[in-house]
Design a protein around this motif. Structure first.
Motif, PDB file in Angstrom:
ATOM      1  N   GLY A  52       0.826  -1.207   0.000  1.00  0.00           N
ATOM      2  CA  GLY A  52       0.000   0.000   0.000  1.00  0.00           C
ATOM      3  C   GLY A  52       0.856   1.251   0.000  1.00  0.00           C
ATOM      4  O   GLY A  52       0.567   2.228  -0.711  1.00  0.00           O
ATOM      5  N   LYS A  53       1.944   1.221   0.766  1.00  0.00           N
ATOM      6  CA  LYS A  53       2.850   2.372   0.779  1.00  0.00           C
ATOM      7  C   LYS A  53       3.543   2.535  -0.574  1.00  0.00           C
ATOM      8  O   LYS A  53       3.752   3.665  -1.037  1.00  0.00           O
ATOM      9  CB  LYS A  53       3.878   2.212   1.905  1.00  0.00           C
ATOM     10  CG  LYS A  53       3.260   2.321   3.304  1.00  0.00           C
ATOM     11  CD  LYS A  53       4.307   2.303   4.394  1.00  0.00           C
ATOM     12  CE  LYS A  53       4.893   0.928   4.589  1.00  0.00           C
ATOM     13  NZ  LYS A  53       5.808   0.888   5.771  1.00  0.00           N
ATOM     14  N   GLU A  54       3.889   1.427  -1.209  1.00  0.00           N
ATOM     15  CA  GLU A  54       4.504   1.525  -2.534  1.00  0.00           C
ATOM     16  C   GLU A  54       3.538   2.118  -3.556  1.00  0.00           C
ATOM     17  O   GLU A  54       3.951   2.889  -4.443  1.00  0.00           O
ATOM     18  CB  GLU A  54       4.984   0.153  -2.993  1.00  0.00           C
ATOM     19  CG  GLU A  54       6.195  -0.346  -2.222  1.00  0.00           C
ATOM     20  CD  GLU A  54       6.756  -1.633  -2.789  1.00  0.00           C
ATOM     21  OE1 GLU A  54       7.920  -1.948  -2.492  1.00  0.00           O
ATOM     22  OE2 GLU A  54       6.029  -2.334  -3.535  1.00  0.00           O
ATOM     23  N   VAL A  55       2.271   1.770  -3.451  1.00  0.00           N
ATOM     24  CA  VAL A  55       1.287   2.344  -4.365  1.00  0.00           C
ATOM     25  C   VAL A  55       1.094   3.833  -4.078  1.00  0.00           C
ATOM     26  O   VAL A  55       0.899   4.630  -5.004  1.00  0.00           O
ATOM     27  CB  VAL A  55      -0.041   1.575  -4.295  1.00  0.00           C
ATOM     28  CG1 VAL A  55      -1.139   2.286  -5.090  1.00  0.00           C
ATOM     29  CG2 VAL A  55       0.152   0.157  -4.830  1.00  0.00           C
ATOM     30  N   ALA A  56       1.192   4.235  -2.818  1.00  0.00           N
ATOM     31  CA  ALA A  56       1.163   5.667  -2.501  1.00  0.00           C
ATOM     32  C   ALA A  56       2.327   6.384  -3.172  1.00  0.00           C
ATOM     33  O   ALA A  56       2.170   7.498  -3.695  1.00  0.00           O
ATOM     34  CB  ALA A  56       1.202   5.870  -0.985  1.00  0.00           C
ATOM     35  N   CYS A  57       3.499   5.746  -3.189  1.00  0.00           N
ATOM     36  CA  CYS A  57       4.645   6.326  -3.884  1.00  0.00           C
ATOM     37  C   CYS A  57       4.387   6.410  -5.385  1.00  0.00           C
ATOM     38  O   CYS A  57       4.774   7.387  -6.044  1.00  0.00           O
ATOM     39  CB  CYS A  57       5.896   5.492  -3.625  1.00  0.00           C
ATOM     40  SG  CYS A  57       6.448   5.469  -1.912  1.00  0.00           S
ATOM     41  N   LEU A  58       3.733   5.384  -5.937  1.00  0.00           N
ATOM     42  CA  LEU A  58       3.382   5.396  -7.351  1.00  0.00           C
ATOM     43  C   LEU A  58       2.464   6.567  -7.676  1.00  0.00           C
ATOM     44  O   LEU A  58       2.660   7.272  -8.684  1.00  0.00           O
ATOM     45  CB  LEU A  58       2.721   4.070  -7.724  1.00  0.00           C
ATOM     46  CG  LEU A  58       2.067   3.960  -9.107  1.00  0.00           C
ATOM     47  CD1 LEU A  58       3.080   4.228 -10.217  1.00  0.00           C
ATOM     48  CD2 LEU A  58       1.416   2.585  -9.272  1.00  0.00           C
ATOM     49  N   ILE A  59       1.474   6.790  -6.830  1.00  0.00           N
ATOM     50  CA  ILE A  59       0.561   7.917  -7.042  1.00  0.00           C
ATOM     51  C   ILE A  59       1.331   9.238  -7.005  1.00  0.00           C
ATOM     52  O   ILE A  59       1.081  10.150  -7.806  1.00  0.00           O
ATOM     53  CB  ILE A  59      -0.566   7.887  -5.994  1.00  0.00           C
ATOM     54  CG1 ILE A  59      -1.478   6.681  -6.251  1.00  0.00           C
ATOM     55  CG2 ILE A  59      -1.376   9.187  -6.010  1.00  0.00           C
ATOM     56  CD1 ILE A  59      -2.474   6.403  -5.147  1.00  0.00           C
ATOM     57  N   THR A  60       2.289   9.335  -6.102  1.00  0.00           N
ATOM     58  CA  THR A  60       3.112  10.547  -6.026  1.00  0.00           C
ATOM     59  C   THR A  60       3.890  10.758  -7.316  1.00  0.00           C
ATOM     60  O   THR A  60       4.003  11.886  -7.822  1.00  0.00           O
ATOM     61  CB  THR A  60       4.079  10.451  -4.831  1.00  0.00           C
ATOM     62  OG1 THR A  60       3.326  10.333  -3.619  1.00  0.00           O
ATOM     63  CG2 THR A  60       4.965  11.695  -4.743  1.00  0.00           C
ATOM     64  N   ARG A  61       4.438   9.675  -7.881  1.00  0.00           N
ATOM     65  CA  ARG A  61       5.195   9.792  -9.136  1.00  0.00           C
ATOM     66  C   ARG A  61       4.277  10.202 -10.295  1.00  0.00           C
ATOM     67  O   ARG A  61       4.672  10.991 -11.158  1.00  0.00           O
ATOM     68  CB  ARG A  61       5.915   8.477  -9.455  1.00  0.00           C
ATOM     69  CG  ARG A  61       7.027   8.124  -8.481  1.00  0.00           C
ATOM     70  CD  ARG A  61       7.935   7.035  -9.021  1.00  0.00           C
ATOM     71  NE  ARG A  61       7.257   5.777  -9.267  1.00  0.00           N
ATOM     72  CZ  ARG A  61       7.056   4.834  -8.358  1.00  0.00           C
ATOM     73  NH1 ARG A  61       7.444   5.020  -7.103  1.00  0.00           N
ATOM     74  NH2 ARG A  61       6.460   3.689  -8.687  1.00  0.00           N
ATOM     75  N   ILE A  62       3.083   9.654 -10.308  1.00  0.00           N
ATOM     76  CA  ILE A  62       2.126  10.040 -11.349  1.00  0.00           C
ATOM     77  C   ILE A  62       1.796  11.523 -11.236  1.00  0.00           C
ATOM     78  O   ILE A  62       1.781  12.257 -12.229  1.00  0.00           O
ATOM     79  CB  ILE A  62       0.853   9.184 -11.252  1.00  0.00           C
ATOM     80  CG1 ILE A  62       1.165   7.722 -11.602  1.00  0.00           C
ATOM     81  CG2 ILE A  62      -0.243   9.733 -12.166  1.00  0.00           C
ATOM     82  CD1 ILE A  62       0.027   6.765 -11.312  1.00  0.00           C
ATOM     83  N   ASN A  63       1.553  11.982 -10.011  1.00  0.00           N
ATOM     84  CA  ASN A  63       1.207  13.392  -9.794  1.00  0.00           C
ATOM     85  C   ASN A  63       2.357  14.331 -10.146  1.00  0.00           C
ATOM     86  O   ASN A  63       2.127  15.486 -10.509  1.00  0.00           O
ATOM     87  CB  ASN A  63       0.772  13.616  -8.355  1.00  0.00           C
ATOM     88  CG  ASN A  63      -0.651  13.143  -8.094  1.00  0.00           C
ATOM     89  OD1 ASN A  63      -1.434  12.975  -9.029  1.00  0.00           O
ATOM     90  ND2 ASN A  63      -0.991  12.924  -6.835  1.00  0.00           N
ATOM     91  N   ALA A  64       3.592  13.844 -10.022  1.00  0.00           N
ATOM     92  CA  ALA A  64       4.734  14.682 -10.373  1.00  0.00           C
ATOM     93  C   ALA A  64       4.763  14.981 -11.871  1.00  0.00           C
ATOM     94  O   ALA A  64       5.263  16.029 -12.291  1.00  0.00           O
ATOM     95  CB  ALA A  64       6.042  14.003  -9.954  1.00  0.00           C
TER      96      ALA A  64
END
Length: 213
Positions: A12-24
């Protein structure tokens, strides 16, 4: 759009990081927190948010909400996705910006897929629903992948591979060209699959052979 993650563990934390990368790359998501039936509401999940509740809480959401199911156990993903019946909930594909699509026009995918960093998908590929494609995975040309599959880091799928549903492909395993995998197959880490496996069985080694527990 608001998005929540179902699963407040490490993935779940890794997917949160993925969302952050998408938003960047393009501000698309507002992460509001996590849902998890095994953890108390209000519990922090690292720095990424808090647990909002479990399935009962999610069923009461009364506004549009995207949900990513961040669980590597494909059987659990199937069970949870079927249990979420709230019409306000949608399941987007979350795709890391580093994904290299050889031919985006001929790659077709369903919903709820999660594709992590530095993957490559070739041409004329179909992907069903709720698949996990972890980092550094290579998907060859003319691959057809069903739903609810967990494909672990550094897996290589050669050309013309067909994969059904509910399979687990372990870290750095290889599936040679033209092989068809049915349903419920587990392929061990670093294994090389050279022949068609039987459904609901485990295969290990080079070449991969059926393993009886």
């Amino acid at each position: 759009m608001k998005i929540a993650i179902y699963g407040a563990g490490g993935f779940g934390k890794e997917v949160a990081c993925l969302i952050t990368r998408i938003n960047a790359q393009h501000q698309q998501w507002e992460l509001i927190g996590f849902y998890d039936d095994a953890k108390p509401a209000g519990m922090p999940v690292s720095r990424y948010g808090k647990v909002l509740g479990g399935m009962d809480s999610l069923s009461q959401v009364n506004e549009p909400l995207a949900v990513a199911i961040a669980i590597s156990d494909n059987k659990a993903v199937k069970r949870i996705s079927k249990a979420i019946t709230n019409p306000n909930v949608t399941f987007p594909n979350l795709i890391d910006p580093t994904l290299f699509l050889v031919d985006p026009v001929t790659v077709i995918m369903g919903k709820g897929n999660i594709i992590q960093n530095n993957c490559m998908i070739s041409c004329d590929v179909t992907l069903g629903d709720f698949n996990l494609i972890n980092d550094h995975v290579v998907v060859g040309h003319d691959n057809h992948i069903g739903s609810y599959n967990s494909i672990m880091p550094a897996v290589h799928l050669s050309g013309g591979v067909t994969i059904g549903d509910n399979n687990m492909l372990g870290v750095a395993c290889v599936v040679l060209q033209g092989i068809s995998i049915g349903h419920g197959v587990t392929l061990g880490a670093n294994s090389v699959l050279m022949t068609r496996p039987s459904n609901n069985k485990t295969y290990l080694g080079v070449p991969a052979r059926r393993f009886n527990f």
